[in-house]
Design an enzyme around this catalytic site. Structure first.
Site, short mmCIF file in Angstrom:
data_model
loop_
_atom_site.label_atom_id
_atom_site.label_comp_id
_atom_site.label_asym_id
_atom_site.label_seq_id
_atom_site.Cartn_x
_atom_site.Cartn_y
_atom_site.Cartn_z
N GLY A 13 73.70 -55.82 -29.29
CA GLY A 13 74.43 -55.51 -30.51
C GLY A 13 75.69 -56.35 -30.64
N PHE A 16 81.01 -54.38 -33.91
CA PHE A 16 82.41 -54.38 -33.46
C PHE A 16 82.52 -54.22 -31.94
CE2 PHE A 16 82.92 -53.17 -37.92
CZ PHE A 16 83.91 -54.07 -38.29
N VAL A 81 65.68 -55.36 -29.38
CA VAL A 81 65.42 -54.70 -28.10
C VAL A 81 64.56 -53.47 -28.36
CG1 VAL A 81 66.49 -53.47 -26.18
CG2 VAL A 81 67.53 -55.56 -27.07
N GLU A 172 84.02 -44.12 -51.43
CA GLU A 172 84.35 -45.48 -51.90
C GLU A 172 83.28 -45.99 -52.87
OE1 GLU A 172 83.11 -47.65 -47.65
OE2 GLU A 172 85.18 -47.23 -48.13
N ASP A 301 79.46 -46.64 -31.85
CA ASP A 301 78.84 -45.51 -32.56
C ASP A 301 77.72 -44.86 -31.78
OD1 ASP A 301 80.53 -45.98 -34.64
OD2 ASP A 301 79.00 -46.47 -36.12
N ALA A 317 85.47 -48.36 -36.50
CA ALA A 317 85.55 -49.70 -35.92
C ALA A 317 86.61 -49.82 -34.81
CB ALA A 317 85.80 -50.71 -37.04
C1 LIG Z 1 79.44 -48.48 -45.15
C2 LIG Z 1 80.32 -48.30 -43.95
C3 LIG Z 1 81.70 -48.31 -44.11
C4 LIG Z 1 82.53 -48.16 -43.01
N1 LIG Z 1 83.87 -48.17 -43.20
C5 LIG Z 1 84.69 -48.11 -42.13
C6 LIG Z 1 86.11 -48.24 -42.30
O1 LIG Z 1 86.61 -48.38 -43.41
N2 LIG Z 1 86.89 -48.18 -41.19
C7 LIG Z 1 86.34 -48.03 -39.93
O2 LIG Z 1 87.08 -48.04 -38.94
N3 LIG Z 1 85.03 -47.88 -39.75
C8 LIG Z 1 84.18 -47.93 -40.81
N4 LIG Z 1 82.82 -47.81 -40.63
C9 LIG Z 1 82.29 -47.51 -39.29
C10 LIG Z 1 82.24 -48.75 -38.43
O3 LIG Z 1 81.64 -49.81 -39.13
C11 LIG Z 1 81.44 -48.43 -37.16
O4 LIG Z 1 82.11 -47.40 -36.47
C12 LIG Z 1 81.32 -49.64 -36.27
O5 LIG Z 1 80.57 -50.65 -36.93
C13 LIG Z 1 80.63 -49.28 -34.96
O6 LIG Z 1 80.52 -50.44 -34.18
P1 LIG Z 1 79.30 -50.62 -33.17
O7 LIG Z 1 79.56 -51.89 -32.43
O8 LIG Z 1 79.11 -49.38 -32.38
O9 LIG Z 1 78.00 -50.74 -34.08
P2 LIG Z 1 77.65 -51.75 -35.30
O10 LIG Z 1 78.88 -52.43 -35.80
O11 LIG Z 1 76.85 -50.94 -36.21
O12 LIG Z 1 76.76 -52.84 -34.59
C14 LIG Z 1 75.50 -52.56 -34.05
C15 LIG Z 1 74.75 -53.88 -33.89
O13 LIG Z 1 73.59 -53.65 -33.10
C16 LIG Z 1 72.49 -54.36 -33.65
N5 LIG Z 1 71.27 -53.65 -33.22
C17 LIG Z 1 70.93 -52.37 -33.48
N6 LIG Z 1 69.76 -52.07 -32.89
C18 LIG Z 1 69.35 -53.18 -32.24
C19 LIG Z 1 68.21 -53.49 -31.45
N7 LIG Z 1 67.26 -52.59 -31.18
N8 LIG Z 1 68.11 -54.75 -30.94
C20 LIG Z 1 69.05 -55.69 -31.20
N9 LIG Z 1 70.15 -55.43 -31.94
C21 LIG Z 1 70.31 -54.20 -32.45
C22 LIG Z 1 72.76 -54.29 -35.15
O14 LIG Z 1 72.06 -55.34 -35.84
C23 LIG Z 1 74.28 -54.44 -35.22
O15 LIG Z 1 74.67 -55.79 -35.34
C24 LIG Z 1 81.96 -47.96 -41.71
C25 LIG Z 1 80.57 -47.95 -41.56
C26 LIG Z 1 79.75 -48.12 -42.66
C27 LIG Z 1 78.26 -48.13 -42.48
#
Ligand SMILES: Cc1cc2nc3c(=O)[nH]c(=O)nc-3n(C[C@H](O)[C@H](O)[C@H](O)COP(=O)(O)OP(=O)(O)OC[C@H]3O[C@@H](n4cnc5c(N)ncnc54)[C@H](O)[C@@H]3O)c2cc1C
Length: 447
Positions: A13, A16, A81, A172, A301, A317
């Site tokens: 992934g 963030f 994955v 939003e 997340d 994030a």
């Molecule tokens: C519409 C929206 C608005 C948001 N607004 C805000 C905001 O204003 N402020 C804030 O702080 N947070 C906000 N968030 C929440 C924030 O974006 C998430 O908390 C954050 O992205 C979590 O980061 P992460 O690295 O856990 O997952 P993500 O950023 O979701 O990244 C997960 C990555 O894993 C990859 N992935 C998933 N499954 C697989 C697999 N099986 N194999 C390979 N790759 C895979 C995906 O392609 C992705 O690139 C928002 C979320 C959304 C959906």
């Protein structure tokens, strides 16, 4: 671990959490494989701007290879994955297996439809660039189809946009859609009046933005109403149909339905074999490692963890970024044979944007509403956007559309049909005159 070769670290992934972990780990003598099923990192907080035609996809996403260019111990791999073999320390992709010494799983979360996956086709959620483009397509197409129908002498169909879920994404989306209907498109059609569009936000709980203090929730609701959004709280959606949303005995015609009501962790969480919470998030140790596997970390997340006060670390994030950094530091401590440190979440404040010049913000005991909150949201989020070019472009676009109300990315791409459009226009004959929320809600067809 082979004592001579650089430790192999696999990160799943490039959101963030994963991207932060990779960039920090690249400073140490390790070899990193960063796997993502997409070739780009998406700045999710600005997705709603793509969905509402304010920004283009390239302005809020960046190629992963480009982000980590120059960091020669990071290999980027495009792939999905599928599974793990934790005993043999193997990550399984569709066509390949990769060995690791350390594994960081940061696969994020997606929408949950409360066991009704069939609703997804009718009510898309917002998580990826593809989702945002599909929402943009439906919204813009609805106006075009209404214009075409009115132009052929059939009268103006009532355009109802229904957003299910009063969390930050629902709020939003609703606020910005109301702004589009009342301002951006107001004078561009000959046969319809876009200002007659109704934007309706349905929230199952007693208030919108429930993770914020009550006074800010109340203020958000007032700001939404001022933007022209109809807000209905304590309203549970029990069905989604091609041209309607059903709430128990009542039925609300809807030309575009959007889903912002539930979150489910990546299915990879369950594949790790550890305990998960109700949303499928993995219950991790205080250092973010997987119980029974010190060499595996779950962050962002996908992880479920409570802070020192017993409050859950939020799915935002900054939490994912802090966890990416904390994990990289703990792996570095392992390599130096120092003890690990537990993760400590620092909450620097919460901000939610509602629409043009509207928002709420909480910094400890300080609660702010309106223009200042909106401006803070804008600057904080642009600051964290990846790429200097993107920051400048987004800032200019934003300033431009603030003063002109223009939305420059109003392109309809792909298919030119809307689910249930034909049914919608038939129903419209009986509902077009009923403009109040109560009057527009009709009995389900089969009740
Ligand atoms: C519409 C929206 C608005 C948001 N607004 C805000 C905001 O204003 N402020 C804030 O702080 N947070 C906000 N968030 C929440 C924030 O974006 C998430 O908390 C954050 O992205 C979590 O980061 P992460 O690295 O856990 O997952 P993500 O950023 O979701 O990244 C997960 C990555 O894993 C990859 N992935 C998933 N499954 C697989 C697999 N099986 N194999 C390979 N790759 C895979 C995906 O392609 C992705 O690139 C928002 C979320 C959304 C959906």
């Amino acid at each position: 671990m082979n004592s001579t070769a650089a430790p192999q670290i696999v990160i799943i992934g490039a959101g963030f959490g994963g991207l932060t972990a990779a960039r920090r780990l690249a400073r140490y003598p390790v070899q990193i494989t960063l796997i993502d099923r997409r070739n780009h990192h998406t700045f999710q907080p600005l997705l709603y701007q793509v969905a509402t035609a304010g920004l283009s996809p390239g302005e809020i996403a960046a190629p992963i290879r480009w982000i980590v260019r120059g960091q020669h111990n990071i290999e980027v791999l495009l792939g999905e994955v599928q599974d793990f073999d934790l005993e043999r320390r193997i990550v399984k992709l569709t066509e390949r297996e990769i060995l690791y010494d350390y594994l960081v799983v940061a696969a994020g979360a997606s929408h949950a439809y409360f066991g009704h996956d069939e609703w997804e086709r009718l009510a898309p959620g917002l998580k990826t660039i593809e989702d945002a483009l599909e929402i943009r397509r439906r919204v813009l197409l609805a106006f075009e189809l209404a214009e075409r129908q009115a132009g052929s002498g059939e009268g103006q169909v009532q355009l109802n946009f229904v957003i299910v879920g009063g969390g930050p994404t629902g709020v939003e989306l609703a606020g910005t859609l109301a702004e589009i209907a009342r301002r951006a498109l107001a004078n561009e059609f000959n046969s319809i009046d876009p200002k007659r569009t109704r934007v309706i936000l349905l929230e199952g709980g007693p208030r919108i933005l429930p993770t914020y203090p009550e006074d800010l929730s109340r203020s958000a609701e007032e700001q939404m109403r001022a933007l022209g959004v109809e807000v209905h709280t304590s309203t549970m959606v029990t069905g989604v149909e091609p041209a309607a949303v059903v709430m128990g005995e009542t039925r609300l015609p809807s030309v575009v339905t959007l889903w912002a009501a539930g979150v489910a962790a990546s299915p990879l969480g369950k594949k790790l074999g550890a305990s998960t919470d109700r949303a499928g998030r993995v219950l991790v140790n205080p250092d973010l490692s997987l119980p029974g596997h010190r060499e595996v970390f779950v962050i962002g997340d996908l992880a479920s963890l409570k802070d020192e006060t017993g409050a859950p670390v939020p799915g935002v994030a900054p939490a994912a970024i802090q966890q990416g950094n904390a994990t990289a530091r703990n792996i570095a401590r392992d390599l130096r044979r120092e003890p690990r440190k537990n993760f400590h979440y620092i909450n620097k404040g919460s901000l939610a944007t509602i629409g043009r010049a509207a928002g709420i913000a909480q910094f400890g005991k300080i609660h702010i509403s309106g223009f200042i909150a909106w401006l803070s949201w804008l600057f904080v989020h642009i600051f964290f956007l990846i790429g200097f070019r993107n920051r400048i472009i987004v800032l200019i676009q934003w300033a431009w559309s603030y003063f002109t109300y223009e939305r420059g990315a109003r392109l309809i791409t792909g298919d030119q049909t809307l689910p249930g459009w034909d049914m919608r226009s038939e129903q419209n004959d009986s509902t077009a005159k009923t403009m109040s929320p109560e009057a527009s809600i009709t009995r389900p067809r089969n009740s």
